[in-house]
Design an enzyme around this catalytic site. Structure first.
Site, PDB file in Angstrom:
ATOM      1  CE1 TYR A  50     -13.206  29.722  16.802  1.00  0.00           C
ATOM      2  CE2 TYR A  50     -13.025  31.921  16.484  1.00  0.00           C
ATOM      3  CZ  TYR A  50     -12.647  30.947  16.081  1.00  0.00           C
ATOM      4  OH  TYR A  50     -12.461  30.425  14.802  1.00  0.00           O
TER       5      TYR A  50
ATOM      6  CB  SER B 296      -9.613  33.251  14.581  1.00  0.00           C
ATOM      7  OG  SER B 296     -10.597  34.160  14.324  1.00  0.00           O
TER       8      SER B 296
HETATM    9  N1  LIG Z   1     -14.065  29.425   8.898  1.00  0.00           N
HETATM   10  C1  LIG Z   1     -13.666  30.728   9.386  1.00  0.00           C
HETATM   11  O1  LIG Z   1     -13.936  31.688   8.950  1.00  0.00           O
HETATM   12  C2  LIG Z   1     -12.566  30.566  10.329  1.00  0.00           C
HETATM   13  C3  LIG Z   1     -12.134  31.820  10.810  1.00  0.00           C
HETATM   14  C4  LIG Z   1     -10.963  31.733  11.863  1.00  0.00           C
HETATM   15  C5  LIG Z   1     -10.638  30.673  12.295  1.00  0.00           C
HETATM   16  N2  LIG Z   1     -11.005  29.635  11.854  1.00  0.00           N
HETATM   17  C6  LIG Z   1     -10.525  28.142  12.351  1.00  0.00           C
HETATM   18  O2  LIG Z   1     -10.233  26.990  10.997  1.00  0.00           O
HETATM   19  C7  LIG Z   1     -10.077  25.956  11.820  1.00  0.00           C
HETATM   20  C8  LIG Z   1     -11.184  24.979  10.926  1.00  0.00           C
HETATM   21  O3  LIG Z   1     -12.543  25.288  11.101  1.00  0.00           O
HETATM   22  P1  LIG Z   1     -13.341  25.402   9.896  1.00  0.00           P
HETATM   23  O4  LIG Z   1     -13.884  26.928   9.800  1.00  0.00           O
HETATM   24  O5  LIG Z   1     -12.856  24.665   8.783  1.00  0.00           O
HETATM   25  O6  LIG Z   1     -14.620  24.859  10.586  1.00  0.00           O
HETATM   26  P2  LIG Z   1     -15.269  23.249  10.501  1.00  0.00           P
HETATM   27  O7  LIG Z   1     -16.485  23.364  11.543  1.00  0.00           O
HETATM   28  O8  LIG Z   1     -15.424  23.110   9.024  1.00  0.00           O
HETATM   29  O9  LIG Z   1     -14.070  22.473  10.872  1.00  0.00           O
HETATM   30  C9  LIG Z   1     -13.677  22.226  12.289  1.00  0.00           C
HETATM   31  C10 LIG Z   1     -13.448  20.546  12.369  1.00  0.00           C
HETATM   32  O10 LIG Z   1     -12.885  20.464  13.469  1.00  0.00           O
HETATM   33  C11 LIG Z   1     -13.333  19.096  14.238  1.00  0.00           C
HETATM   34  N3  LIG Z   1     -13.298  19.103  15.541  1.00  0.00           N
HETATM   35  C12 LIG Z   1     -14.029  19.852  16.503  1.00  0.00           C
HETATM   36  N4  LIG Z   1     -13.796  19.448  17.649  1.00  0.00           N
HETATM   37  C13 LIG Z   1     -13.082  18.182  17.522  1.00  0.00           C
HETATM   38  C14 LIG Z   1     -12.442  17.511  18.493  1.00  0.00           C
HETATM   39  N5  LIG Z   1     -12.460  17.734  19.925  1.00  0.00           N
HETATM   40  N6  LIG Z   1     -11.405  16.669  18.110  1.00  0.00           N
HETATM   41  C15 LIG Z   1     -11.316  16.517  16.723  1.00  0.00           C
HETATM   42  N7  LIG Z   1     -11.655  17.257  15.858  1.00  0.00           N
HETATM   43  C16 LIG Z   1     -12.697  18.370  16.158  1.00  0.00           C
HETATM   44  C17 LIG Z   1     -15.024  19.071  13.525  1.00  0.00           C
HETATM   45  O11 LIG Z   1     -15.390  17.775  13.395  1.00  0.00           O
HETATM   46  C18 LIG Z   1     -14.450  19.756  11.993  1.00  0.00           C
HETATM   47  O12 LIG Z   1     -14.406  18.603  11.113  1.00  0.00           O
HETATM   48  C19 LIG Z   1     -10.661  25.874  13.399  1.00  0.00           C
HETATM   49  O13 LIG Z   1      -9.510  26.058  14.155  1.00  0.00           O
HETATM   50  C20 LIG Z   1     -11.423  27.512  13.294  1.00  0.00           C
HETATM   51  O14 LIG Z   1     -11.330  27.936  14.509  1.00  0.00           O
HETATM   52  C21 LIG Z   1     -12.123  29.458  10.989  1.00  0.00           C
END
Ligand SMILES: NC(=O)c1ccc[n+]([C@@H]2O[C@H](COP(=O)([O-])OP(=O)(O)OC[C@H]3O[C@@H](n4cnc5c(N)ncnc54)[C@H](O)[C@@H]3O)[C@@H](O)[C@H]2O)c1
Length: 268
Positions: free
Chosen positions: A158, A145
């Site tokens: 985080y 991230s």
């Molecule tokens: N959205 C952003 O701006 C952003 C920025 C930096 C990093 N990320 C990273 O992107 C990745 C995807 O996140 P996103 O933004 O699409 O959010 P999101 O919440 O839409 O997706 C995350 C998914 O992970 C699943 N999850 C959570 N805990 C879990 C567990 N214990 N076992 C299995 N599944 C689990 C959730 O049910 C969800 O479907 C993450 O690793 C997040 O940290 C996102």
């Protein structure tokens, strides 16, 4: 619709495949001809992914998994590789975001974020290594991230988890280089997803779950530089899925041990 077919014949496991960037990555790989197992703790999310897969759903299988639980990961990865008949690309997208004042962060909260994001990525990767080793052009795409290297307030747990994932990605890239398994990470920032779509002020700024007395001026340096349609400040999850698809395919055959930042230039 992409014209690329980089995933024809490839077998792919995507954790977090029930929402946001993980779901967009599943749909992108399906569009590029791959066979995919979407794994998520949310059964509802997985049903949504299957519905969105449309005609490609016959190349999609779903598995409910808790990546923070060793037994669940063992069973889930086993079921995934059995259905796929092996594994060529692993995408570790599952994760959680919890925001709080540092002093009010409980040990349980801090450990839960580390447990899911960092330990979960470790567990899924470790259970997948044997299948990847036997795969074709094997590749792992991890989720760091922008918070890993740039200052994001109220997100210490985080940020620590994502920094850990980035460091682990480099270590594994070296350890498995001679076995031909590539490891890279994406560093998303300001992406619309389940994690960041909140309501009210949160939706207009950085995401839900921030403290009520959040000092939003501390986020001044996290605004994207690139303009988005309709004045949006977060890009769609497809903006990261396209990079995930590149890193997980043979197009990236000479790329390992690095990360690609996808944040609209907010951290230039
Ligand atoms: N959205 C952003 O701006 C952003 C920025 C930096 C990093 N990320 C990273 O992107 C990745 C995807 O996140 P996103 O933004 O699409 O959010 P999101 O919440 O839409 O997706 C995350 C998914 O992970 C699943 N999850 C959570 N805990 C879990 C567990 N214990 N076992 C299995 N599944 C689990 C959730 O049910 C969800 O479907 C993450 O690793 C997040 O940290 C996102």
């Amino acid at each position: 619709m992409t014209q690329l077919q980089r995933y024809a014949g490839r077998r792919v496991l995507v954790t977090g495949g029930g929402s946001g960037i993980g779901q967009a990555s599943v749909l992108r790989v399906l569009a590029e001809g791959g066979r995919v197992v979407a794994a998520d703790i949310s059964e509802t999310g997985l049903k949504d992914t299957t519905a969105k897969a449309g005609d490609a759903a016959d190349r999609l299988h779903t598995v409910v998994i808790d990546i923070s639980d060793e037994a669940s990961v063992r069973a889930g990865v086993g079921a995934a590789t059995e259905w796929l008949g092996g594994l060529d690309t692993l995408v570790n997208a599952a994760g959680v975001l919890r925001s709080a004042h540092f002093e009010e962060t409980t040990l349980a909260d801090f450990e839960q974020v580390l447990r899911i994001n960092l330990v979960g990525t470790f567990l899924v990767t470790r259970e997948s290594i044997a299948a990847l080793r036997a795969g074709n052009g094997p590749a792992v795409v991890n989720f760091s991230s922008t918070s890993a290297l740039f200052a994001h307030p109220y997100m210490s747990a985080y940020a620590a988890s994502k920094g850990g994932i980035q460091a682990m990605t480099h270590a594994l890239a070296q350890e498995f280089s001679k076995q031909g398994i590539r490891f890279n990470a994406v560093q998303p920032g300001s992406i619309s997803s389940g994690m960041t779509d909140g309501t009210g002020e949160a939706k207009q700024s950085i995401g839900p779950g921030l403290p009520e007395d959040t000092d939003y001026s501390l986020f001044a340096k996290t605004a994207p530089a690139l303009p988005l349609a309709d004045g949006a400040i977060f890009a769609g999850p497809d903006s990261v899925a396209s990079v995930v698809a590149m890193l997980g395919s043979d197009d990236a055959y000479f790329i390992t041990g690095t990360e690609v930042r996808v944040d609209g230039g907010s951290h230039m």
